[in-house]
Scaffold this motif. Structure first.
Motif, PDB file in Angstrom:
ATOM      1  N   LEU A 189       0.841  -1.194   0.000  1.00 45.26           N
ATOM      2  CA  LEU A 189       0.000   0.000   0.000  1.00 45.26           C
ATOM      3  C   LEU A 189       0.878   1.247   0.000  1.00 45.26           C
ATOM      4  CD1 LEU A 189      -2.858   1.213   0.232  1.00 45.26           C
ATOM      5  CD2 LEU A 189      -2.636   1.005   2.718  1.00 45.26           C
ATOM      6  N   ALA A 190       2.069   1.122   0.561  1.00 46.67           N
ATOM      7  CA  ALA A 190       3.028   2.238   0.613  1.00 46.67           C
ATOM      8  C   ALA A 190       3.449   2.712  -0.766  1.00 46.67           C
ATOM      9  CB  ALA A 190       4.265   1.817   1.409  1.00 46.67           C
ATOM     10  N   PRO A 219      -0.204  -5.343  -0.201  1.00 52.01           N
ATOM     11  CA  PRO A 219      -0.904  -5.453   1.085  1.00 52.01           C
ATOM     12  C   PRO A 219      -0.752  -4.184   1.900  1.00 52.01           C
ATOM     13  CG  PRO A 219       1.169  -6.637   1.165  1.00 52.01           C
ATOM     14  CD  PRO A 219       1.049  -6.090  -0.236  1.00 52.01           C
ATOM     15  N   GLY A 220      -1.699  -3.973   2.806  1.00 50.01           N
ATOM     16  CA  GLY A 220      -1.553  -2.931   3.806  1.00 50.01           C
ATOM     17  C   GLY A 220      -0.850  -3.511   5.020  1.00 50.01           C
ATOM     18  N   PRO A 221      -0.961  -2.868   6.177  1.00 50.18           N
ATOM     19  CA  PRO A 221      -0.352  -3.401   7.394  1.00 50.18           C
ATOM     20  C   PRO A 221      -0.792  -4.844   7.643  1.00 50.18           C
ATOM     21  CG  PRO A 221      -1.114  -1.171   7.773  1.00 50.18           C
ATOM     22  CD  PRO A 221      -1.611  -1.561   6.415  1.00 50.18           C
ATOM     23  N   SER A 266       6.270   2.632  17.619  1.00 52.31           N
ATOM     24  CA  SER A 266       5.777   3.973  17.936  1.00 52.31           C
ATOM     25  C   SER A 266       4.993   4.601  16.783  1.00 52.31           C
ATOM     26  CB  SER A 266       6.954   4.891  18.298  1.00 52.31           C
ATOM     27  OG  SER A 266       7.879   4.976  17.216  1.00 52.31           O
ATOM     28  N   SER A 267       4.867   3.887  15.669  1.00 50.84           N
ATOM     29  CA  SER A 267       4.160   4.437  14.508  1.00 50.84           C
ATOM     30  C   SER A 267       2.654   4.300  14.678  1.00 50.84           C
ATOM     31  CB  SER A 267       4.603   3.714  13.239  1.00 50.84           C
ATOM     32  OG  SER A 267       3.749   4.053  12.158  1.00 50.84           O
ATOM     33  N   GLY A 268       1.925   5.315  14.224  1.00 52.57           N
ATOM     34  CA  GLY A 268       0.471   5.251  14.255  1.00 52.57           C
ATOM     35  C   GLY A 268      -0.098   4.384  13.155  1.00 52.57           C
ATOM     36  N   LEU A 269       0.721   4.038  12.173  1.00 49.39           N
ATOM     37  CA  LEU A 269       0.230   3.292  11.017  1.00 49.39           C
ATOM     38  C   LEU A 269      -0.379   1.959  11.423  1.00 49.39           C
ATOM     39  CD1 LEU A 269       0.063   3.169   7.902  1.00 49.39           C
ATOM     40  CD2 LEU A 269       2.274   2.016   7.931  1.00 49.39           C
ATOM     41  N   PHE A 270       0.340   1.195  12.212  1.00 50.38           N
ATOM     42  CA  PHE A 270      -0.134  -0.126  12.587  1.00 50.38           C
ATOM     43  C   PHE A 270      -1.197  -0.066  13.674  1.00 50.38           C
ATOM     44  CE2 PHE A 270       3.266  -1.388   9.993  1.00 50.38           C
ATOM     45  CZ  PHE A 270       3.156  -2.737   9.738  1.00 50.38           C
ATOM     46  N   LYS A 271      -1.337   1.097  14.318  1.00 52.83           N
ATOM     47  CA  LYS A 271      -2.375   1.260  15.327  1.00 52.83           C
ATOM     48  C   LYS A 271      -3.690   1.714  14.705  1.00 52.83           C
ATOM     49  CE  LYS A 271       1.142   2.661  18.701  1.00 52.83           C
ATOM     50  NZ  LYS A 271       1.665   3.780  19.516  1.00 52.83           N
ATOM     51  N   ASN A 272      -3.611   2.493  13.639  1.00 52.85           N
ATOM     52  CA  ASN A 272      -4.797   3.123  13.066  1.00 52.85           C
ATOM     53  C   ASN A 272      -5.461   2.307  11.955  1.00 52.85           C
ATOM     54  OD1 ASN A 272      -4.553   5.425  14.695  1.00 52.85           O
ATOM     55  ND2 ASN A 272      -3.050   6.322  13.315  1.00 52.85           N
ATOM     56  N   LEU A 273      -4.743   1.359  11.378  1.00 55.69           N
ATOM     57  CA  LEU A 273      -5.311   0.524  10.329  1.00 55.69           C
ATOM     58  C   LEU A 273      -5.430  -0.915  10.820  1.00 55.69           C
ATOM     59  CD1 LEU A 273      -3.390   1.780   7.162  1.00 55.69           C
ATOM     60  CD2 LEU A 273      -5.723   2.311   7.829  1.00 55.69           C
ATOM     61  N   LYS A 274      -6.536  -1.552  10.462  1.00 50.60           N
ATOM     62  CA  LYS A 274      -6.750  -2.945  10.850  1.00 50.60           C
ATOM     63  C   LYS A 274      -5.772  -3.834  10.106  1.00 50.60           C
ATOM     64  CE  LYS A 274     -10.252  -6.583  10.985  1.00 50.60           C
ATOM     65  NZ  LYS A 274     -11.646  -6.955  10.629  1.00 50.60           N
ATOM     66  N   ASN A 275      -5.022  -4.629  10.836  1.00 52.05           N
ATOM     67  CA  ASN A 275      -4.014  -5.471  10.222  1.00 52.05           C
ATOM     68  C   ASN A 275      -4.610  -6.788   9.738  1.00 52.05           C
ATOM     69  OD1 ASN A 275      -2.391  -3.451  11.099  1.00 52.05           O
ATOM     70  ND2 ASN A 275      -1.095  -4.708  12.403  1.00 52.05           N
ATOM     71  N   ALA A 276      -4.312  -7.153   8.505  1.00 52.95           N
ATOM     72  CA  ALA A 276      -4.697  -8.459   7.981  1.00 52.95           C
ATOM     73  C   ALA A 276      -3.701  -9.499   8.484  1.00 52.95           C
ATOM     74  CB  ALA A 276      -4.699  -8.427   6.460  1.00 52.95           C
ATOM     75  N   HIS A 283      -4.881  -5.513  -1.352  1.00 55.34           N
ATOM     76  CA  HIS A 283      -5.678  -6.354  -0.456  1.00 55.34           C
ATOM     77  C   HIS A 283      -6.489  -5.503   0.524  1.00 55.34           C
ATOM     78  CE1 HIS A 283      -6.293  -8.739   3.306  1.00 55.34           C
ATOM     79  NE2 HIS A 283      -6.722  -9.604   2.415  1.00 55.34           N
ATOM     80  N   GLY A 284      -7.784  -5.731   0.569  1.00 54.68           N
ATOM     81  CA  GLY A 284      -8.640  -5.082   1.568  1.00 54.68           C
ATOM     82  C   GLY A 284      -9.331  -3.837   1.050  1.00 54.68           C
ATOM     83  N   PHE A 285     -10.626  -3.681   1.387  1.00 53.05           N
ATOM     84  CA  PHE A 285     -11.411  -2.554   0.893  1.00 53.05           C
ATOM     85  C   PHE A 285     -10.851  -1.215   1.380  1.00 53.05           C
ATOM     86  CE2 PHE A 285     -14.848   0.538   1.499  1.00 53.05           C
ATOM     87  CZ  PHE A 285     -15.287   0.669   0.182  1.00 53.05           C
ATOM     88  N   LYS A 286     -10.508  -1.127   2.660  1.00 53.56           N
ATOM     89  CA  LYS A 286      -9.976   0.129   3.188  1.00 53.56           C
ATOM     90  C   LYS A 286      -8.656   0.495   2.503  1.00 53.56           C
ATOM     91  CE  LYS A 286     -10.439   1.117   7.547  1.00 53.56           C
ATOM     92  NZ  LYS A 286     -10.277   1.165   9.023  1.00 53.56           N
ATOM     93  N   ASN A 287      -7.830  -0.511   2.254  1.00 53.43           N
ATOM     94  CA  ASN A 287      -6.563  -0.259   1.571  1.00 53.43           C
ATOM     95  C   ASN A 287      -6.782   0.190   0.133  1.00 53.43           C
ATOM     96  OD1 ASN A 287      -5.098  -1.010   3.863  1.00 53.43           O
ATOM     97  ND2 ASN A 287      -5.049  -3.156   3.249  1.00 53.43           N
TER      98      ASN A 287
END
Length: 257
Positions: free
Chosen positions: A140-141, A182-184, A197-207, A229-233
């Motif tokens: 996704l990055a 893929p996303g997170p 310490s990143s918000g990325l893995f906290k704010n997005l649902k991990n597959a 992968h994934g609708f949000k992504n």
């Protein structure tokens, strides 16, 4: 050994799940990663469970000669690679100027150079036979610049662009290439990239790695070129295309921070 899938980064995460899926589907395997002990254990498990053949090769892909050594190994062993899965890769979190330069160089070598070399070497063989499939792990990055993970995001943008370009060059052949994005994902990537310490893995649902790998396998077999992968992504990837870059990069920074 015929009908072989070569998987890099095969000992853990998404690569491990790909190894299980391709073995389940009856493919023979060449498993590549740094940890030989894990590879041998995986080889034994998959051969016993699925009655396939597997070879293992321990390699550090950040070493410039690794790709050529893998290719030489397959030639010496008469391993016929039908599918190449360039899965190996890693990231690093923090402001670029404060990070270790050697790690950034190694990231580029693994995420880009090894992928390009392996693709080049095996694509030539596939073109001679006019068949084959290549999956490159993008992310996704790949769809936006990534402040606080600048080099990682840039490497994945390269992988996406490179794969899309190849798909056009190969449009009149029976060779398919896929950029899986893929996303997170729940793997050891977060720990290795210092992302606690990143918000990325906290704010997005991990597959899960299994979910991503199953999705990637299906899209590869269908001949897709880009698969997010994934609708949000998918929504985030679309936003990266339509919103002004100045907004996209700042929002990405806020999420990462």
């Amino acid at each position: 050994m015929e009908n072989v899938v070569l998987i890099t980064g095969a000992s853990s995460g998404i690569g491990l799940e790909f190894s299980k899926i391709f073995a389940r589907e009856g493919y023979n395997l060449l498993l590549v990663a740094r940890n030989e002990e894990k590879l041998l254990s995986l080889k034994e498990e998959l051969e016993r469970k699925h009655k396939i053949k597997a070879e293992v090769l321990a390699k550090d892909l950040y070493k410039r000669e690794a790709a050529e050594e893998i290719y030489k190994f397959t030639k010496e062993k008469n391993i016929q690679v039908e599918i190449l899965v360039n899965n190996a890769g890693f990231g690093d979190f923090g402001e670029f100027a404060s990070l270790d330069l050697k790690k950034q160089e190694e990231m580029i070598d693994v995420n880009i150079m090894a992928l390009v070399k392996l693709t080049y070497l095996y694509l030539r063989d596939m073109k001679e036979k006019n068949r084959g499939r290549i999956m490159n792990l993008a992310s996704l990055a790949a769809f936006q610049p990534g402040p606080l993970m600048a080099v990682y995001y840039a490497t994945k943008a390269f992988v996406l662009s490179f794969t899309e370009a190849l798909s056009v060059e190969l449009k009149d052949t029976n060779i398919k290439v896929l950029a899986l994005c893929p996303g997170p994902t729940k793997t050891d990537f977060e720990e290795k990239a210092n992302l606690e310490s990143s918000g990325l893995f906290k704010n997005l649902k991990n597959a899960t790695a299994k979910e991503v790998a199953e999705y990637g396998y299906k899209k590869l077999m269908k001949g897709r070129v880009v698969a997010v992968h994934g609708f949000k992504n998918k929504t985030i990837a679309f936003g990266g295309k339509v919103f002004p870059r100045s907004i996209v990069r700042y929002v990405t920074y806020l999420i990462q921070k």
